[in-house]
Enzyme design. Structure first.
Site, mmCIF file in Angstrom:
data_model
loop_
_atom_site.group_PDB
_atom_site.id
_atom_site.type_symbol
_atom_site.label_atom_id
_atom_site.label_comp_id
_atom_site.label_asym_id
_atom_site.label_seq_id
_atom_site.Cartn_x
_atom_site.Cartn_y
_atom_site.Cartn_z
ATOM 1 N N LYS A 1 0.724 -1.266 -0.143
ATOM 2 C CA LYS A 1 0.026 -0.127 -0.154
ATOM 3 C C LYS A 1 0.794 1.264 -0.188
ATOM 4 O O LYS A 1 0.466 2.207 -0.459
ATOM 5 C CB LYS A 1 -0.945 0.072 1.337
ATOM 6 N N LYS B 1 -11.428 -4.299 -5.603
ATOM 7 C CA LYS B 1 -11.811 -2.896 -5.291
ATOM 8 C C LYS B 1 -10.860 -2.043 -6.479
ATOM 9 O O LYS B 1 -11.239 -1.045 -7.064
ATOM 10 C CB LYS B 1 -11.892 -2.480 -3.831
ATOM 11 N N LYS C 1 -7.849 -11.544 -9.576
ATOM 12 C CA LYS C 1 -8.866 -11.882 -8.815
ATOM 13 C C LYS C 1 -9.525 -10.129 -8.786
ATOM 14 O O LYS C 1 -9.101 -9.261 -8.718
ATOM 15 C CB LYS C 1 -8.455 -11.723 -7.334
HETATM 16 P P1 AMP Z 1 -11.556 -6.918 0.371
HETATM 17 O O1 AMP Z 1 -12.482 -6.193 -0.335
HETATM 18 O O2 AMP Z 1 -10.353 -7.451 -0.151
HETATM 19 O O3 AMP Z 1 -11.361 -6.270 1.761
HETATM 20 O O4 AMP Z 1 -12.178 -8.338 0.981
HETATM 21 C C1 AMP Z 1 -13.466 -8.608 1.799
HETATM 22 C C2 AMP Z 1 -13.870 -10.023 1.684
HETATM 23 O O5 AMP Z 1 -14.337 -10.277 0.648
HETATM 24 C C3 AMP Z 1 -12.651 -10.900 2.452
HETATM 25 O O6 AMP Z 1 -13.346 -12.129 3.087
HETATM 26 C C4 AMP Z 1 -12.518 -11.448 0.947
HETATM 27 O O7 AMP Z 1 -11.795 -12.876 1.107
HETATM 28 C C5 AMP Z 1 -13.615 -11.510 -0.053
HETATM 29 N N1 AMP Z 1 -13.089 -11.218 -1.455
HETATM 30 C C6 AMP Z 1 -12.337 -10.364 -1.785
HETATM 31 N N2 AMP Z 1 -12.397 -10.236 -3.227
HETATM 32 C C7 AMP Z 1 -12.851 -11.575 -3.794
HETATM 33 C C8 AMP Z 1 -12.961 -12.233 -4.883
HETATM 34 N N3 AMP Z 1 -12.665 -11.772 -6.168
HETATM 35 N N4 AMP Z 1 -13.593 -13.377 -4.727
HETATM 36 C C9 AMP Z 1 -14.083 -14.098 -3.652
HETATM 37 N N5 AMP Z 1 -13.837 -13.356 -2.416
HETATM 38 C C10 AMP Z 1 -13.321 -11.950 -2.451
#
Ligand code: AMP
Ligand code: TRP
Length: 332
Positions: A116, A201, A198
């Site tokens: 980051k 955001k 993946k």
């Molecule tokens: P984050 O937005 O990275 O903070 O993720 C929040 C939650 O969403 C976490 O539990 C991640 O494992 C899940 N997550 C984020 N991106 C994905 C994705 N592309 N596929 C599946 N789960 C995701």
């Protein structure tokens, strides 16, 4: 130290940084809704973590309420504790104490900080550096047993355990040691524009066709899926390439179908048939969430009251832990 219920305490923290996408829904929120009765859950909207990188104040306020509303709309029960981190001052207070017991070297090793801060290391905030100590405070304040996170957060949970152990050794049993709860085989939704990456955001911010957001209108969902990357083959064939596999994975996860079934359903079909079916499934899943979301957001005062109420109910627990720590280190 024990919570009132016999169910294990689960603490999950989510940043209100906007743009919850289909990956978040299928990989996380949906599972939390499904499993919510098994645990004594605390859902924390971690606004203090979000300000470790620059935010527009109005957008932060909006994203915070959005996140709360999307949770409730997705089926998180109103009986679960869902609150805003900054509403309980004990988080920041314990974080400070932990920062005084976490060596700089531990924080320097955190891959999320390295990623980051990037080349802007000198200019990134001290808060971004200390971020894992605040996360440790979130978890330790509530004698948490399990923390559902993605693989990327495992290192932060390990640091939480390390600092807890270090203080327990020095001061006696202050903290419960938490464990990460990492989905063994959860959905891993990939970017529509690039199925090697993946869905995330940050990539969505750069390329609008990368992700479907939970609040995307049906026509936006259709447009994004129509442009999603597929294969060089003339129709759906197996083994399929990553783009088609991702579309099938989205469909399969939403519909609760196994691979054999979807292979039979779509083998030999055109990509447009597949994309229409995926769009229909996504829209069917998101529409009721969006309707409930809009209802909830028509009454922000009630939503804030709900969040404040949860914070008030949790404050005594958080303060009990904080006091225990303050006494141990000699602050009271
Ligand atoms: P984050 O937005 O990275 O903070 O993720 C929040 C939650 O969403 C976490 O539990 C991640 O494992 C899940 N997550 C984020 N991106 C994905 C994705 N592309 N596929 C599946 N789960 C995701
Ligand atoms: N760092 C987590 C993330 O970005 C968010 C978070 C903050 C968190 N505090 C937490 C997650 C406590 C679990 C428990 O995803």
């Amino acid at each position: 130290m024990q919570s009132a219920t016999t169910k294990p305490r689960v603490f999950s923290g989510i940043q209100p940084s906007g743009g919850l996408h289909l990956g978040n829904y299928l990989g996380a929120i949906r599972n939390w809704v499904r499993d919510q009765d098994k645990y004594d859950n605390i859902f924390c909207i971690v606004d203090l973590h979000t300000i470790t990188v620059p935010q527009d104040p109005a957008a932060l306020r909006e994203n915070t309420l959005d996140l709360a509303a999307v949770y409730l709309a997705s089926g998180i029960s109103k009986t679960q504790a869902m609150f805003i981190q900054s509403h309980i001052p004990a988080h920041a207070e314990l974080a400070w104490i932990l920062e005084c017991f976490v060596p700089m070297g531990w924080l320097e090793r955190m891959t999320q900080f390295k990623e980051k801060s990037g080349r802007e290391r000198e200019r990134s905030s001290a808060g971004l550096f200390a971020y894992p100590a605040l996360m440790a405070a979130d978890i330790l304040l509530y004698d948490t047993r399990y923390v559902p996170v993605g693989e990327d957060q495992r290192q932060h949970i390990e640091l939480t355990r390390d600092v807890a152990q270090r203080m327990n050794q020095r001061f006696g049993e202050l903290f419960t040691l938490p464990e990460p709860m990492i989905q063994a085989a959860g959905a891993r939704i990939m970017g529509l524009d690039d199925p090697q990456k993946k869905m995330s955001k940050s990539l969505a911010a750069e390329a609008p066709g990368h992700a479907i957001f939970i609040l995307d209108a049906p026509e936006v969902v259709r447009r994004k899926l129509a442009r999603a990357q597929t294969d060089a083959q003339p129709e759906v064939r197996f083994p399929a390439g990553p783009g088609v596999t991702n579309l099938l994975e989205i469909y399969r996860t939403i519909q609760g179908k196994d691979w054999a079934t979807v292979e039979k359903e779509f083998g030999g079909k055109s990509y447009s048939v597949l994309k229409t079916a995926v769009a229909d499934a996504v829209i069917e899943a998101l529409t009721p969430i969006q309707q409930r979301y809009r209802e909830i957001r028509t009454d922000d005062a009630a939503l804030v009251q709900h969040l404040r109420g949860a914070a008030e109910r949790l404050t005594p627990t958080a303060n009990t832990t904080l006091r225990r720590v303050q006494e141990a280190v000699g602050l009271r």
